[in-house]
Design a protein around this motif. Sequence first.
Motif, PDB file in Angstrom:
ATOM      1  N   GLN A 809     200.029 -43.628  29.903  1.00 18.11           N
ATOM      2  CA  GLN A 809     201.119 -44.467  30.395  1.00 18.11           C
ATOM      3  C   GLN A 809     200.660 -45.917  30.375  1.00 18.11           C
ATOM      4  O   GLN A 809     199.533 -46.248  30.795  1.00 18.11           O
ATOM      5  N   LEU A 810     201.536 -46.785  29.944  1.00 15.84           N
ATOM      6  CA  LEU A 810     201.139 -48.199  29.758  1.00 15.84           C
ATOM      7  C   LEU A 810     200.727 -48.836  31.075  1.00 15.84           C
ATOM      8  O   LEU A 810     199.728 -49.562  31.134  1.00 15.84           O
ATOM      9  N   ALA A 811     201.441 -48.571  32.136  1.00 12.93           N
ATOM     10  CA  ALA A 811     201.133 -49.222  33.417  1.00 12.93           C
ATOM     11  C   ALA A 811     199.952 -48.588  34.126  1.00 12.93           C
ATOM     12  O   ALA A 811     199.426 -49.149  35.101  1.00 12.93           O
ATOM     13  N   PHE A 812     199.523 -47.424  33.654  1.00 22.22           N
ATOM     14  CA  PHE A 812     198.453 -46.716  34.361  1.00 22.22           C
ATOM     15  C   PHE A 812     197.333 -46.310  33.399  1.00 22.22           C
ATOM     16  O   PHE A 812     196.688 -45.285  33.604  1.00 22.22           O
ATOM     17  N   ASN A 813     197.106 -47.128  32.400  1.00 17.46           N
ATOM     18  CA  ASN A 813     196.010 -46.805  31.478  1.00 17.46           C
ATOM     19  C   ASN A 813     194.680 -47.198  32.080  1.00 17.46           C
ATOM     20  O   ASN A 813     194.599 -47.752  33.175  1.00 17.46           O
ATOM     21  N   LYS A 814     193.635 -46.993  31.334  1.00 17.77           N
ATOM     22  CA  LYS A 814     192.279 -47.208  31.849  1.00 17.77           C
ATOM     23  C   LYS A 814     192.018 -48.692  32.071  1.00 17.77           C
ATOM     24  O   LYS A 814     191.318 -49.065  33.039  1.00 17.77           O
ATOM     25  N   GLN A 815     192.584 -49.543  31.217  1.00 20.57           N
ATOM     26  CA  GLN A 815     192.354 -50.979  31.393  1.00 20.57           C
ATOM     27  C   GLN A 815     192.962 -51.470  32.721  1.00 20.57           C
ATOM     28  O   GLN A 815     192.356 -52.274  33.433  1.00 20.57           O
ATOM     29  N   GLU A 816     194.136 -50.981  33.020  1.00 21.42           N
ATOM     30  CA  GLU A 816     194.781 -51.382  34.278  1.00 21.42           C
ATOM     31  C   GLU A 816     193.978 -50.895  35.480  1.00 21.42           C
ATOM     32  O   GLU A 816     193.849 -51.595  36.485  1.00 21.42           O
ATOM     33  N   LEU A 817     193.414 -49.702  35.338  1.00 22.24           N
ATOM     34  CA  LEU A 817     192.607 -49.152  36.445  1.00 22.24           C
ATOM     35  C   LEU A 817     191.359 -49.988  36.661  1.00 22.24           C
ATOM     36  O   LEU A 817     190.998 -50.314  37.800  1.00 22.24           O
ATOM     37  N   ARG A 818     190.666 -50.355  35.554  1.00 22.37           N
ATOM     38  CA  ARG A 818     189.447 -51.158  35.704  1.00 22.37           C
ATOM     39  C   ARG A 818     189.786 -52.523  36.300  1.00 22.37           C
ATOM     40  O   ARG A 818     189.019 -53.067  37.121  1.00 22.37           O
ATOM     41  N   LYS A 819     190.916 -53.071  35.933  1.00 22.07           N
ATOM     42  CA  LYS A 819     191.317 -54.384  36.449  1.00 22.07           C
ATOM     43  C   LYS A 819     191.518 -54.309  37.977  1.00 22.07           C
ATOM     44  O   LYS A 819     191.087 -55.223  38.704  1.00 22.07           O
ATOM     45  N   VAL A 820     192.140 -53.233  38.457  1.00 14.09           N
ATOM     46  CA  VAL A 820     192.375 -53.119  39.906  1.00 14.09           C
ATOM     47  C   VAL A 820     191.060 -52.883  40.648  1.00 14.09           C
ATOM     48  O   VAL A 820     190.815 -53.452  41.727  1.00 14.09           O
ATOM     49  N   ILE A 821     190.178 -52.082  40.077  1.00 11.23           N
ATOM     50  CA  ILE A 821     188.898 -51.792  40.753  1.00 11.23           C
ATOM     51  C   ILE A 821     188.053 -53.043  40.888  1.00 11.23           C
ATOM     52  O   ILE A 821     187.353 -53.239  41.903  1.00 11.23           O
ATOM     53  N   LYS A 822     188.093 -53.926  39.918  1.00  9.33           N
ATOM     54  CA  LYS A 822     187.284 -55.142  39.972  1.00  9.33           C
ATOM     55  C   LYS A 822     187.707 -56.054  41.118  1.00  9.33           C
ATOM     56  O   LYS A 822     186.930 -56.883  41.590  1.00  9.33           O
ATOM     57  N   GLU A 823     188.930 -55.912  41.597  1.00  7.81           N
ATOM     58  CA  GLU A 823     189.389 -56.760  42.705  1.00  7.81           C
ATOM     59  C   GLU A 823     188.792 -56.353  44.048  1.00  7.81           C
ATOM     60  O   GLU A 823     188.986 -57.045  45.054  1.00  7.81           O
ATOM     61  N   TYR A 824     188.104 -55.216  44.083  1.00  8.69           N
ATOM     62  CA  TYR A 824     187.547 -54.731  45.361  1.00  8.69           C
ATOM     63  C   TYR A 824     186.053 -54.478  45.226  1.00  8.69           C
ATOM     64  O   TYR A 824     185.569 -53.348  45.229  1.00  8.69           O
ATOM     65  N   PRO A 825     185.305 -55.573  45.161  1.00 10.95           N
ATOM     66  CA  PRO A 825     183.836 -55.403  45.182  1.00 10.95           C
ATOM     67  C   PRO A 825     183.378 -55.055  46.595  1.00 10.95           C
ATOM     68  O   PRO A 825     184.136 -55.148  47.561  1.00 10.95           O
ATOM     69  N   GLY A 826     182.115 -54.695  46.740  1.00  4.72           N
ATOM     70  CA  GLY A 826     181.588 -54.276  48.036  1.00  4.72           C
ATOM     71  C   GLY A 826     181.656 -55.360  49.083  1.00  4.72           C
ATOM     72  O   GLY A 826     181.887 -55.102  50.286  1.00  4.72           O
TER      73      GLY A 826
END
Length: 902
Positions: A809-826
């Motif tokens: 799915q375009l809105a839920f591909n792996k690139q979108e997931l990595r982009k969201v994860i990067k916004e929450y560092p430790g």
Amino acid sequence: MTAIKHALQRDIFTPNDERLLSIVNVCKAGKKKRNCFLCATVTTERPVQVNVVKVKKSDKGDFYKRQTAWTLRDLAVVDAKDAVKENPEFDLHFDKVYKWVASSTVEKNTFISCIWKLNQRYLRKKIDFINVSSQLLEESVPSGENQSVAGGDEEAVDEYQELNAREEQDIEIMMEGCEYAISNAEAFAEKLSRELQVLDGANIQSIMASEKQVNILMKLLDEALKEVDQIELKLSSYEEMLQSVKEQMDQISESNHLIHLSNTNNVKLLSEIEFLVNHMDLAKGHIKALQEGDLTSSRGIEACTNAADALLQCMNVALRPGHDMLHAVKQQQQRFSDLREQFARRLAIHLYSASRFTLILSLIKGHDQSSTLAQHSVELTLPNHHPFHRDLLRYAKLMEWLKNTDYGKYEGLTKNYMDYLSRLYEREIKDFFEVAKIKMTGTTREGKKFATLPRKESAVKQETESLHGSSGKLTGSTSSLNKLSVQSSGNRRSQSSSLLDMGNMSASDLDVADRTKFDKIFEQVLSELEPLCLAEQDFISKFFKLQQHQSISGTTMNEAEEMDGGTLSRSYASGVPQTISSEKDMIRQMMTKIFRCIEPELNNLIALGDKIDSFNSLYMLVKMSHHVWTAQNVDPASFLSTTLGNVLVTVKRNFDKCISNQMKQMDEVKISKKSKVGILPFVAEFEEFAALAESIFKNAERRGDLDKAYIKLIRAVFVSVEKVANESQKTPRDVVMMENFHHIFATLSRLKISCLEAEKKEAKQKYTDHLQSYVIYSLGQPLEKLNHFFEGVEARVAQGIREEEVSYQLAFNKQELRKVIKEYPGKEVKKGLDNLYKKVDKHLCEEENLLQVVWHSMQDEFIRQYKHFEGLIARCYPGSGITMEFTIQDILDYCSSIAQSH
């Protein structure tokens, strides 16, 4: 007639052992002819009894029956009507005159002749025979077919006689010798006639041959008859001599009877005299004791008691019939009555003076004791009246005598005793209760005192007097109490919604020492009153000779407590009851009059204790219940049991009012909008109430009342906590609920109150639910964008897309997931958790110390969300190698570091 006689003898007289001598067929004169038979009979047994029996044929006519019988002894006159002419009528005079008509004159004469001979032989009393021929009375009148009475033996010789066995045997032999004896009876009869003629001829020849011997025999018979006549003459003379002897013996017997009767009368007279002398003679010593005996010394009292008992015995002796008619007995009874009246008057005057003198001494002693009341140094004790009782008990037997002999004077002494003792006890009990009130209100633990309370004019006195009503009860309105000012000391926590604030005095200004002091004073008051009442009741029972009965009153204490309005129906007011049905009621009536001030004073003391501190109602309920239980074990219907039971109702009512007021105050509680709520005041104070109540009601008889109060209070606490939580603005609702229900659960777990097990479980459940709700609400979505992303993933899966195909799915591909994860560092995660910790710390109060518990629950919830995200990544993005920039261990380290830093 012969056949009839034979039938009557066989059927009627033989079964009765009688012989029929004569019979006459008669009917009553002047009436319709109904024939019957009059029979002259004699008994076969000795002594011989001669009867005249009336025999009548039965109605059916087949047999005869015996109708009436008269003894010949009862026959007075036989009237033959006419001695010259033949007349079948005759009269027999028994108890009344019986008129008869015979079937023939011959039968009548034969019957009268038989009666005359039986009279001559068997009866001394001679029957009068009138209008009877003299020839008939001298000789037996032969009759053709009627019976005659034989000469010497006077036995009836019947013309028809039965054959005996010998005769029957001879006839059988004769008939066997003649073949035609049966077949030709006439020939057999002719043969017998010829043989009889032959025998008669032979007999005549033999008689003619023996004429000489017959003449000699006749001469001998004549000589024998002469001898018999001489013997009869001698017997007649002997009989006359014996008759005179009999008359003399009868006179001697009558004389002896009179002598015996006289002796018997003399013995009875002597017995009556001895009875009167022994039972109605009072010794001179007793008379002197009654008139002049000393009623002050023990020996004189004993002598008077013995004399009074002896007098009572003499007066109560059961006289025999006729004694009360004797003049001497009347005089003695009057003398006894005078002695009784004189001694009763003297005894009543003495007892009246003795009791009054003792009362005066007691009042003087009480005045000396009360003189120190102003200095509050009097011990909390009641005077001992044992010496007073001991002196009067010496007269107990005399009081019993007075009760039995002169109830009016006995009743007068009883009333005088009640009047005097009621004044004495009223003075002593009021002084006693005033000391108790001064001790209750005079000093607090920290040395702060109430205003000085001078005797008769103190503020407490005025306050308690305002509690009196016409019936001695409390009005029940706290507004009628004067305000008591208490100086508080120290900085104690004061709550506007205090659980124990019943008046203007705050319970926070009182501590356990003050309550223990009140408990001891109240217990000492009850402990002093109980033996005082029991001793007085025992004295009344012994002195006035009133027996106490163990009986259960009609209305039990528990029933009385549950009456609407709290009004108890008392059998006795302060005065005399309407009716006194027994001595038990009289004891209770006397006790009620003597101790009429106890119940009002106790009610005033209870009102004062409740005014000082509403917690005191707990102490009073336990103590009063114990003393009521003790009194009921001794005598359930006694004055003490009834009075304490009435007061217990007031105490229970104050206890219920205390609980009701707390529930009302909970409902009216207001929370500040500017500060956090924390543990609510009524929750903390319920803990204080429960802890103290458990210590007070340990092993108490009224535990059930406390359990009912617990249920009411805890439900009210639950409702009020929810109400405050809903109204709270600064503190979240879940925090208010969580903290307070945690506190309630901890309190119930520590106190282990069995009746609140269900409420304890409910409190724990509410605490757990609201803790979880607060954690979820407060934690929310710490990784908000990541949460939104995975919510979309879950939505696609819910729409039917396979998990491994979501990455396409375009809105839920792996690139979108990595982009969201990067916004929450430790670093950002730790910063967000630190802000959350500060927020929770502002919400929670320090008293309950739940911060670490809540923080640990949030940590667990955060880790749960983290694991959920990792699971979705593993399922929806397999083999992508995508992971969060922080691990579970990092989360644990962040939470631990934040908790330690604060």
